[in-house]
Design a protein around this motif. Sequence first.
Motif, PDB file in Angstrom:
ATOM      1  N   TYR A  94       0.821  -0.998  -0.037  1.00 50.93           N
ATOM      2  CA  TYR A  94       0.063   0.104   0.065  1.00 50.93           C
ATOM      3  C   TYR A  94       0.905   1.269  -0.042  1.00 50.93           C
ATOM      4  CZ  TYR A  94      -3.104  -3.653   1.626  1.00 50.93           C
ATOM      5  OH  TYR A  94      -3.659  -5.000   1.673  1.00 50.93           O
TER       6      TYR A  94
ATOM      7  N   TRP B 176      -0.042   3.525  -5.047  1.00 52.76           N
ATOM      8  CA  TRP B 176      -0.898   2.628  -5.179  1.00 52.76           C
ATOM      9  C   TRP B 176      -2.107   3.357  -4.650  1.00 52.76           C
ATOM     10  CZ3 TRP B 176      -4.084   1.357  -0.848  1.00 52.76           C
ATOM     11  CH2 TRP B 176      -5.043   0.529  -0.908  1.00 52.76           C
TER      12      TRP B 176
ATOM     13  N   PHE C 224     -10.722  -2.201  -0.866  1.00 50.46           N
ATOM     14  CA  PHE C 224     -10.599  -0.698  -0.456  1.00 50.46           C
ATOM     15  C   PHE C 224     -11.808  -0.105  -0.332  1.00 50.46           C
ATOM     16  CE2 PHE C 224      -9.277   3.651  -1.682  1.00 50.46           C
ATOM     17  CZ  PHE C 224      -8.587   3.831  -0.757  1.00 50.46           C
TER      18      PHE C 224
ATOM     19  N   GLN D  15      -5.642   4.183  -6.848  1.00 51.73           N
ATOM     20  CA  GLN D  15      -7.212   3.589  -6.308  1.00 51.73           C
ATOM     21  C   GLN D  15      -7.912   4.972  -6.391  1.00 51.73           C
ATOM     22  OE1 GLN D  15      -8.054   0.716  -5.329  1.00 51.73           O
ATOM     23  NE2 GLN D  15      -6.337  -0.203  -5.876  1.00 51.73           N
TER      24      GLN D  15
ATOM     25  N   ARG E  80     -11.357   5.883  -8.921  1.00 51.27           N
ATOM     26  CA  ARG E  80     -12.501   6.241  -8.427  1.00 51.27           C
ATOM     27  C   ARG E  80     -12.996   7.498  -8.661  1.00 51.27           C
ATOM     28  NH1 ARG E  80     -10.660   2.048  -5.597  1.00 51.27           N
ATOM     29  NH2 ARG E  80     -11.820   0.444  -4.401  1.00 51.27           N
TER      30      ARG E  80
END
Length: 237
Positions: free
Chosen positions: A191, A195, A221, A199, A203
């Motif tokens: 993480y 990363w 997540f 993520q 989104r």
Amino acid sequence: MEHVVILAIVRTIVAYIILMVVTYCIGKQVNAHKNYYNYALSITVGSFIANMGFDTNLKFFPMLAAFLTLVFLYLIMSAYSANSRRLRIWLSGQPTVIIENGKLLDANMKKVRYTLDHLNLQLREQGIFNIEEVDFALLEVSGGLSVIMKPPYQPVLKKDLNLVQPHQKTNLPVEIIMDGKIIEKNLNGPYSKQWLEQQLKSRQLEIHDIHYAVVGTNGSFFTDLYQDHLKSPVDKE
């Protein structure tokens, strides 16, 4: 009058700091109130701190000396009890068997003044409404009830259905964002910051949009936004 008020405020602040330090030092067991000794100690500590704070008729330093003596005695007893099971039993007490092999032990219930109403209440709190389903029940020193169900009423486990993967591993949740701020110390291993950026990009989110973000035990997540976009959110405490 003004002098007394200022003195009470200063004493309360100092007493609060002392309480925080002592609570940190003596550990988590006292906070849990899991036995007689810890329960009595926590009440006594609270009484000492209250008097040290607002009772200006009592001298502060003698009260502090008595308080630290109490804490010192607790630490001594804890050190000795760590190597003496007999002393631990004497300090902590032992659980009382309430149900054995499906039978209520009336004599034990009378000894600890434990009624059927209490028993049924604590069984219901565990989702048990039929007492005939219970094989063993023990009243713990903390007041909680530990229950073993009869075999037909015990829950089915994954291993019973051969659903456990041979190398399946469960990890602790890893909090990544809290209150719109990145928890830097948790950005390590798989993480990384890159990363996290990926993520968020996938989104279409920015860090300041996120109230809470965490990597779950299964590696998923999860994010919770400040703006939840709910049409009619429930407004109940």
